[in-house]
Design a protein around this motif. Structure first.
Motif: not given
Ligand code: DQA
Length: 143
Positions: A63-79
């Motif tokens: 997504a970074a390389d594509a310069a695309a927006p992201v909706v991220l639900n990283a679940g437990a990794w969020t924390h």
């Protein structure tokens, strides 16, 4: 405009997983909801889910390389995942951090996110309706 929706660990079990917390909508239903909202808004929405941290890191690089927006639900990794945070920090388009449940009403360990300060905005506690809300915001603001 291409928009990625990335869901992290255990979110493939939506509908079965703690329905009192996360609701009855399955991940397949969520994919349809995002696709329908994308079609309505003229967005090319791609939804992915993984239980493997390195896979999510790779998707964030994509997504970074594509310069695309992201909706991220990283679940437990969020924390606690600094690896996911470092990958998210490389994004060049808006990042919306999303949580289905209101994490602030839950256990203390869910109150802190390592992602929020690299996110454009955070949507918390609107159930799966948060996803179309995030996509609507991106359609208006990320072009
Ligand atoms: C979640 C909240 C997290 O604390 C939890 O680990 C999840 C889902 C949510 O969508 O409410 O897996 O991100």
């Amino acid at each position: 405009m291409k928009v990625f929706v990335f869901n992290g660990p255990n979110l493939g079990r939506l509908g079965t997983r703690e329905p009192d917390v996360y609701g009855a909508t399955t991940h397949d239903d969520l994919v349809r909801l995002c696709a329908d909202t994308g079609a309505e808004l003229g967005l090319d929405v791609e939804v992915r889910q993984t239980d493997h941290e390195g896979e999510l890191v790779g998707w964030l690089h994509e997504a970074a390389d594509a310069a695309a927006p992201v909706v991220l639900n990283a679940g437990a990794w969020t924390h606690y995942s600094i690896a996911v945070r470092d990958a998210a920090a490389q994004l060049r388009a808006p990042l919306i951090e999303l949580h289905i449940s209101n994490v602030h009403k839950r256990e203390q360990f869910r109150h802190h996110s390592v992602l929020s300060d690299v996110a454009t905005g955070v949507l918390v506690g609107f159930g799966v309706d948060g996803y179309p809300l995030a996509l609507r915001w991106l359609a208006r603001n990320a072009r």
